[in-house]
Design a protein around this motif. Structure first.
Motif, PDB file in Angstrom:
ATOM      1  N   PRO A   3      41.461  54.736  38.931  1.00 17.94           N
ATOM      2  CA  PRO A   3      40.824  53.421  38.725  1.00 17.94           C
ATOM      3  C   PRO A   3      41.115  52.783  37.372  1.00 17.94           C
ATOM      4  CG  PRO A   3      39.253  54.954  39.662  1.00 17.94           C
ATOM      5  CD  PRO A   3      40.479  55.742  39.329  1.00 17.94           C
ATOM      6  N   GLU A   4      41.254  53.579  36.332  1.00 15.51           N
ATOM      7  CA  GLU A   4      41.490  52.979  35.016  1.00 15.51           C
ATOM      8  C   GLU A   4      42.843  52.270  34.933  1.00 15.51           C
ATOM      9  OE1 GLU A   4      42.140  57.444  34.750  1.00 15.51           O
ATOM     10  OE2 GLU A   4      40.504  56.193  35.404  1.00 15.51           O
ATOM     11  N   ALA A   5      43.722  52.464  35.897  1.00 16.42           N
ATOM     12  CA  ALA A   5      45.009  51.768  35.934  1.00 16.42           C
ATOM     13  C   ALA A   5      44.901  50.415  36.639  1.00 16.42           C
ATOM     14  CB  ALA A   5      46.056  52.637  36.633  1.00 16.42           C
ATOM     15  N   SER A   6      43.726  50.092  37.150  1.00 21.28           N
ATOM     16  CA  SER A   6      43.572  48.872  37.941  1.00 21.28           C
ATOM     17  C   SER A   6      43.289  47.648  37.072  1.00 21.28           C
ATOM     18  CB  SER A   6      42.455  49.038  38.970  1.00 21.28           C
ATOM     19  OG  SER A   6      41.213  49.182  38.325  1.00 21.28           O
ATOM     20  N   THR A   7      43.551  46.502  37.649  1.00 21.89           N
ATOM     21  CA  THR A   7      43.200  45.211  37.062  1.00 21.89           C
ATOM     22  C   THR A   7      42.455  44.430  38.131  1.00 21.89           C
ATOM     23  OG1 THR A   7      45.198  45.229  35.703  1.00 21.89           O
ATOM     24  CG2 THR A   7      44.101  43.112  35.990  1.00 21.89           C
ATOM     25  N   VAL A   8      41.335  43.846  37.756  1.00 22.87           N
ATOM     26  CA  VAL A   8      40.526  43.068  38.693  1.00 22.87           C
ATOM     27  C   VAL A   8      40.716  41.590  38.360  1.00 22.87           C
ATOM     28  CG1 VAL A   8      38.193  42.603  39.523  1.00 22.87           C
ATOM     29  CG2 VAL A   8      38.852  44.931  38.901  1.00 22.87           C
ATOM     30  N   VAL A   9      41.031  40.792  39.365  1.00 26.04           N
ATOM     31  CA  VAL A   9      41.228  39.351  39.196  1.00 26.04           C
ATOM     32  C   VAL A   9      40.099  38.638  39.929  1.00 26.04           C
ATOM     33  CG1 VAL A   9      42.785  37.415  39.607  1.00 26.04           C
ATOM     34  CG2 VAL A   9      43.716  39.675  39.054  1.00 26.04           C
TER      35      VAL A   9
ATOM     36  N   ALA B  73      41.338  37.888  34.621  1.00 27.09           N
ATOM     37  CA  ALA B  73      41.805  39.244  34.920  1.00 27.09           C
ATOM     38  C   ALA B  73      41.204  40.184  33.891  1.00 27.09           C
ATOM     39  CB  ALA B  73      43.323  39.311  34.863  1.00 27.09           C
ATOM     40  N   SER B  74      40.656  41.303  34.359  1.00 30.33           N
ATOM     41  CA  SER B  74      40.085  42.289  33.443  1.00 30.33           C
ATOM     42  C   SER B  74      40.585  43.676  33.818  1.00 30.33           C
ATOM     43  CB  SER B  74      38.551  42.228  33.467  1.00 30.33           C
ATOM     44  OG  SER B  74      38.072  42.468  34.766  1.00 30.33           O
ATOM     45  N   ASP B  75      40.725  44.515  32.814  1.00 31.04           N
ATOM     46  CA  ASP B  75      41.186  45.884  33.037  1.00 31.04           C
ATOM     47  C   ASP B  75      40.086  46.730  33.637  1.00 31.04           C
ATOM     48  OD1 ASP B  75      43.638  45.298  31.963  1.00 31.04           O
ATOM     49  OD2 ASP B  75      43.109  45.978  29.949  1.00 31.04           O
ATOM     50  N   GLY B  76      40.519  47.751  34.370  1.00 26.67           N
ATOM     51  CA  GLY B  76      39.588  48.754  34.862  1.00 26.67           C
ATOM     52  C   GLY B  76      39.063  48.461  36.249  1.00 26.67           C
ATOM     53  N   PRO B  77      38.339  49.422  36.776  1.00 26.92           N
ATOM     54  CA  PRO B  77      37.843  49.269  38.151  1.00 26.92           C
ATOM     55  C   PRO B  77      36.731  48.236  38.244  1.00 26.92           C
ATOM     56  CG  PRO B  77      36.981  51.264  37.170  1.00 26.92           C
ATOM     57  CD  PRO B  77      37.957  50.686  36.175  1.00 26.92           C
ATOM     58  N   TYR B  78      36.564  47.733  39.443  1.00 25.64           N
ATOM     59  CA  TYR B  78      35.500  46.766  39.723  1.00 25.64           C
ATOM     60  C   TYR B  78      34.137  47.431  39.631  1.00 25.64           C
ATOM     61  CZ  TYR B  78      32.711  43.371  42.291  1.00 25.64           C
ATOM     62  OH  TYR B  78      31.754  42.484  42.663  1.00 25.64           O
ATOM     63  N   VAL B  79      34.048  48.640  40.134  1.00 20.67           N
ATOM     64  CA  VAL B  79      32.793  49.389  40.093  1.00 20.67           C
ATOM     65  C   VAL B  79      33.051  50.765  39.501  1.00 20.67           C
ATOM     66  CG1 VAL B  79      31.799  48.230  42.102  1.00 20.67           C
ATOM     67  CG2 VAL B  79      33.084  50.316  42.419  1.00 20.67           C
ATOM     68  N   VAL B  80      32.018  51.336  38.925  1.00 20.03           N
ATOM     69  CA  VAL B  80      32.076  52.709  38.449  1.00 20.03           C
ATOM     70  C   VAL B  80      31.365  53.555  39.491  1.00 20.03           C
ATOM     71  CG1 VAL B  80      31.383  54.285  36.619  1.00 20.03           C
ATOM     72  CG2 VAL B  80      32.127  51.967  36.054  1.00 20.03           C
ATOM     73  N   ALA B  81      32.052  54.569  39.987  1.00 19.47           N
ATOM     74  CA  ALA B  81      31.489  55.392  41.052  1.00 19.47           C
ATOM     75  C   ALA B  81      31.971  56.834  40.887  1.00 19.47           C
ATOM     76  CB  ALA B  81      31.915  54.854  42.410  1.00 19.47           C
ATOM     77  N   PRO B  82      31.266  57.782  41.488  1.00 23.79           N
ATOM     78  CA  PRO B  82      31.683  59.183  41.378  1.00 23.79           C
ATOM     79  C   PRO B  82      32.943  59.485  42.195  1.00 23.79           C
ATOM     80  CG  PRO B  82      29.752  59.000  42.784  1.00 23.79           C
ATOM     81  CD  PRO B  82      30.012  57.640  42.199  1.00 23.79           C
ATOM     82  N   GLU B  83      33.310  58.588  43.119  1.00 23.90           N
ATOM     83  CA  GLU B  83      34.520  58.734  43.914  1.00 23.90           C
ATOM     84  C   GLU B  83      35.289  57.422  43.858  1.00 23.90           C
ATOM     85  OE1 GLU B  83      33.146  61.755  47.450  1.00 23.90           O
ATOM     86  OE2 GLU B  83      32.969  59.609  47.805  1.00 23.90           O
ATOM     87  N   TYR B  84      36.588  57.506  44.075  1.00 20.54           N
ATOM     88  CA  TYR B  84      37.397  56.297  44.094  1.00 20.54           C
ATOM     89  C   TYR B  84      38.480  56.417  45.161  1.00 20.54           C
ATOM     90  CZ  TYR B  84      40.765  59.029  41.364  1.00 20.54           C
ATOM     91  OH  TYR B  84      41.644  59.991  40.937  1.00 20.54           O
ATOM     92  N   LEU B  85      39.003  55.277  45.576  1.00 21.87           N
ATOM     93  CA  LEU B  85      40.071  55.239  46.563  1.00 21.87           C
ATOM     94  C   LEU B  85      41.320  55.827  45.919  1.00 21.87           C
ATOM     95  CD1 LEU B  85      41.072  54.404  49.353  1.00 21.87           C
ATOM     96  CD2 LEU B  85      41.569  52.149  48.397  1.00 21.87           C
ATOM     97  N   GLY B  86      41.770  56.953  46.436  1.00 17.41           N
ATOM     98  CA  GLY B  86      42.904  57.656  45.840  1.00 17.41           C
ATOM     99  C   GLY B  86      44.198  57.475  46.593  1.00 17.41           C
TER     100      GLY B  86
END
Length: 115
Positions: free
Chosen positions: A50-56, A65-78
């Motif tokens: 998730p830390e490699a993502s950019t949210v637009v 556009a902002s860096d990082g995941p949209y949500v913080v969660a204990p699991e992420y789409l891998g």
């Protein structure tokens, strides 16, 4: 035939030990060969964390556009695998194979477009 995405969710934190991952990767390679033989394979790949993502986002008249995941969660789409099968039951059967191989939750979601 219908298209389904098999979405693999990974836990945050350190990856499992290499000896475990080698076994998982071998099982995943076998599942892919079986999907290809069944002519059900469309596409599949892992995703960066998730830390490699950019949210637009569109806000008023601006696009931000902002860096990082949209949500913080204990699991992420891998990773995702897109398959083309007869129906949901067939998609669930393949998802079970992935869940058994990875020991991770697999979400099955149909595409809105049909082939």
């Amino acid at each position: 035939m219908k298209l389904y995405a098999l979405n693999m969710f990974q836990p945050e934190g350190e990856p499992p030990p290499p000896e475990f991952l080698m076994g998982v990767m071998a099982e995943l390679a076998e599942i892919r060969r079986e999907l290809e033989a069944a002519e059900a394979w469309v596409f599949g790949a892992g995703l960066y964390p998730p830390e490699a993502s950019t949210v637009v986002r569109a806000e008023a008249e601006q696009v931000i556009a902002s860096d990082g995941p949209y949500v913080v969660a204990p699991e992420y789409l891998g990773g995702i695998t897109v398959i083309q099968v007869e129906d949901l039951d067939a998609a669930l059967w393949w998802a079970a194979r992935y869940a058994q191989a990875t020991r991770l939750p697999i979400e099955v979601r149909p595409f809105r477009a049909e082939v």
